[in-house]
Enzyme design. Sequence first.
Site, short mmCIF file in Angstrom:
data_model
loop_
_atom_site.label_atom_id
_atom_site.label_comp_id
_atom_site.label_asym_id
_atom_site.label_seq_id
_atom_site.Cartn_x
_atom_site.Cartn_y
_atom_site.Cartn_z
N LYS A 63 0.69 -1.34 -0.08
CA LYS A 63 -0.20 0.04 0.14
C LYS A 63 0.89 1.15 -0.04
CE LYS A 63 -4.29 -1.83 1.43
NZ LYS A 63 -5.30 -2.26 2.57
N ARG A 99 -3.00 -10.01 5.19
CA ARG A 99 -3.48 -10.13 3.84
C ARG A 99 -2.26 -9.39 2.98
NH1 ARG A 99 -5.98 -6.93 0.13
NH2 ARG A 99 -7.63 -7.84 -1.33
N1 HH2 Z 1 -7.40 -4.07 0.92
C1 HH2 Z 1 -7.73 -4.20 -0.26
C2 HH2 Z 1 -8.76 -4.83 -0.62
N2 HH2 Z 1 -9.50 -5.57 0.15
N3 HH2 Z 1 -9.89 -6.28 2.50
C3 HH2 Z 1 -9.47 -6.31 3.91
N4 HH2 Z 1 -10.25 -6.94 4.59
N5 HH2 Z 1 -8.38 -5.49 4.12
C4 HH2 Z 1 -7.65 -4.71 3.39
O1 HH2 Z 1 -6.85 -4.16 3.82
C5 HH2 Z 1 -8.06 -4.70 2.14
C6 HH2 Z 1 -9.14 -5.43 1.45
C7 HH2 Z 1 -6.73 -3.26 -1.36
O2 HH2 Z 1 -5.91 -3.99 -1.75
P1 HH2 Z 1 -5.78 -4.76 -3.21
O3 HH2 Z 1 -6.92 -6.06 -3.07
O4 HH2 Z 1 -4.44 -5.40 -3.59
O5 HH2 Z 1 -6.24 -3.84 -4.25
P2 HH2 Z 1 -7.53 -3.41 -5.01
O6 HH2 Z 1 -8.36 -2.74 -4.13
O7 HH2 Z 1 -6.95 -2.28 -6.04
O8 HH2 Z 1 -7.99 -4.54 -5.78
#
Ligand code: HH2
Length: 283
Positions: free
Chosen positions: A231, A265
Amino acid sequence: MASRHPFLRVNAILDCGPRRLILDRPLVMGIVNVTADSFSDGGRFLDPSSAIAQGERLAREGADLVDVGGESTRPGAVPVALEEELARVIPVVKALAAKGIAVSVDTMKPEVMRAAAEAGCAMLNDVNGFLAPGALEAAAASGAAICAMHMQGTPATMQAEPRYGDVVCEVRDFLAGRARELESAGVRRERIVLDPGFGFGKNFAHNVALVKGLGAIAALGYPVLAGLSRKRMIGEITGRAVEERTAGSVAAALVAVQNGAAIVRVHDVLPTVDALKVWAALR
Ligand code: HH2
């Protein structure tokens, strides 16, 4: 050896329906984004066969759960229509669950939650804290573990100007309220995971305060999930581009666990699993 993690005093088992995860060590959730626009892996796993292969790879690398998402929640992300999200996510959930992998589904939509439960998912993960109409009912009916996250605002607007009085208290109180609502809707506490939502309506100082304050959230008695992987905060500290943030993300995962997180995660499963083994052996 008994763990000194705060949540273990209350709840050492995460009930995921037919499956149970034992929280006697920090668990690793690997990320598969079946999206065109995720901030770190957008477009790489949009094709179901590549998403399935990535989920299998993360499981082989030691992921305890594989989190499958069909809608990016990065700041400014464009919402995905229901039919499109179902078409992206459900075949991947079915294929991975059929291989015995514990699958989490990252969605804000009750319809996707219901279909994911039907497809055999082990966890529902909602960055919107199960606030959508029908989400609490879908969570309760699923039998799966439930991860409720805190977000201020919506992905479209959340980073515009996040504001808090005391970020740790406000996030903790929100999560305590969601846990109460989930339990009232019929989700037993052994199924509940709480997440402060790093980067979701939080600036750098808010994120730092929440990492340091994870113990206060863990003290609610539910396992805490921390998602810091790749992030912006890691980029702000290291000066690295998204694809160069593995070492910074592993360090952040270790600090999160040290401060009370039960699940991390992450995009980079293998180095995180190794680092956590070393942490567990040497702490
Ligand atoms: N962060 C993201 C998405 N889902 N779920 C939980 N529980 N906690 C988090 O911190 C979280 C999440 C964002 O990361 P990512 O899936 O890599 O990116 P994107 O939302 O652009 O798909």
